[in-house]
Write a protein that holds these residues in place. Sequence first.
Motif, mmCIF file in Angstrom:
data_model
loop_
_atom_site.group_PDB
_atom_site.id
_atom_site.type_symbol
_atom_site.label_atom_id
_atom_site.label_comp_id
_atom_site.label_asym_id
_atom_site.label_seq_id
_atom_site.Cartn_x
_atom_site.Cartn_y
_atom_site.Cartn_z
ATOM 1 N N MET A 199 -13.921 3.852 -11.848
ATOM 2 C CA MET A 199 -13.213 3.032 -10.902
ATOM 3 C C MET A 199 -11.943 2.449 -11.523
ATOM 4 N N ASN A 204 -7.651 2.661 -10.258
ATOM 5 C CA ASN A 204 -7.510 2.676 -8.796
ATOM 6 C C ASN A 204 -7.468 4.081 -8.209
ATOM 7 N N LEU A 215 -13.376 8.573 -4.700
ATOM 8 C CA LEU A 215 -14.544 8.329 -5.543
ATOM 9 C C LEU A 215 -15.708 9.116 -4.971
ATOM 10 N N LEU A 256 -19.459 -3.766 -3.192
ATOM 11 C CA LEU A 256 -18.405 -3.138 -3.985
ATOM 12 C C LEU A 256 -17.902 -1.873 -3.302
ATOM 13 N N ILE A 257 -18.803 -1.051 -2.804
ATOM 14 C CA ILE A 257 -18.410 0.175 -2.102
ATOM 15 C C ILE A 257 -17.571 -0.160 -0.879
ATOM 16 N N ARG A 271 -15.685 -2.818 -0.381
ATOM 17 C CA ARG A 271 -14.364 -3.297 -0.821
ATOM 18 C C ARG A 271 -13.493 -2.134 -1.295
ATOM 19 N N LEU A 272 -14.066 -1.249 -2.081
ATOM 20 C CA LEU A 272 -13.303 -0.111 -2.580
ATOM 21 C C LEU A 272 -12.868 0.825 -1.457
ATOM 22 N N SER A 273 -13.662 0.909 -0.401
ATOM 23 C CA SER A 273 -13.339 1.827 0.694
ATOM 24 C C SER A 273 -12.106 1.385 1.478
ATOM 25 N N ARG A 293 -9.281 0.875 0.142
ATOM 26 C CA ARG A 293 -8.107 1.486 -0.477
ATOM 27 C C ARG A 293 -8.355 2.898 -1.005
ATOM 28 N N ALA A 294 -9.581 3.387 -0.861
ATOM 29 C CA ALA A 294 -9.906 4.717 -1.377
ATOM 30 C C ALA A 294 -10.898 5.402 -0.449
ATOM 31 N N ILE A 321 -14.300 7.246 -0.204
ATOM 32 C CA ILE A 321 -15.513 7.277 -0.997
ATOM 33 C C ILE A 321 -16.490 8.258 -0.371
#
Length: 81
Positions: free
Chosen positions: A1, A4, A8, A28-29, A31-33, A35-36, A38
């Motif tokens: 991770m 950035n 993922l 966490l998944i 939040r990350l989704s 900007r990315a 997954i």
Amino acid sequence: MLGNPRLLILDEPTNGLDPTQTEHMRNLIRRLSRRATIMLSTHIMQEVDAVCNRVLILRNGKLALDQGLAELHQSKRMQLR
């Protein structure tokens, strides 16, 4: 991770976690989704329900289903290609 990444691929990211750790990983998944992209590889449908908005099912290495999770919940059956 680190760095950035824009994509993922996570394989069973909550496997072996206790309920508190599982919820932290799901958050966490989510939040990350924002900007990315997954991709979550799992056979645990509770994980799919908890964090996914789209479902892709592979069968024998080929795409068998690509559908929004909300659509799957509304339908009474699933048709694989």
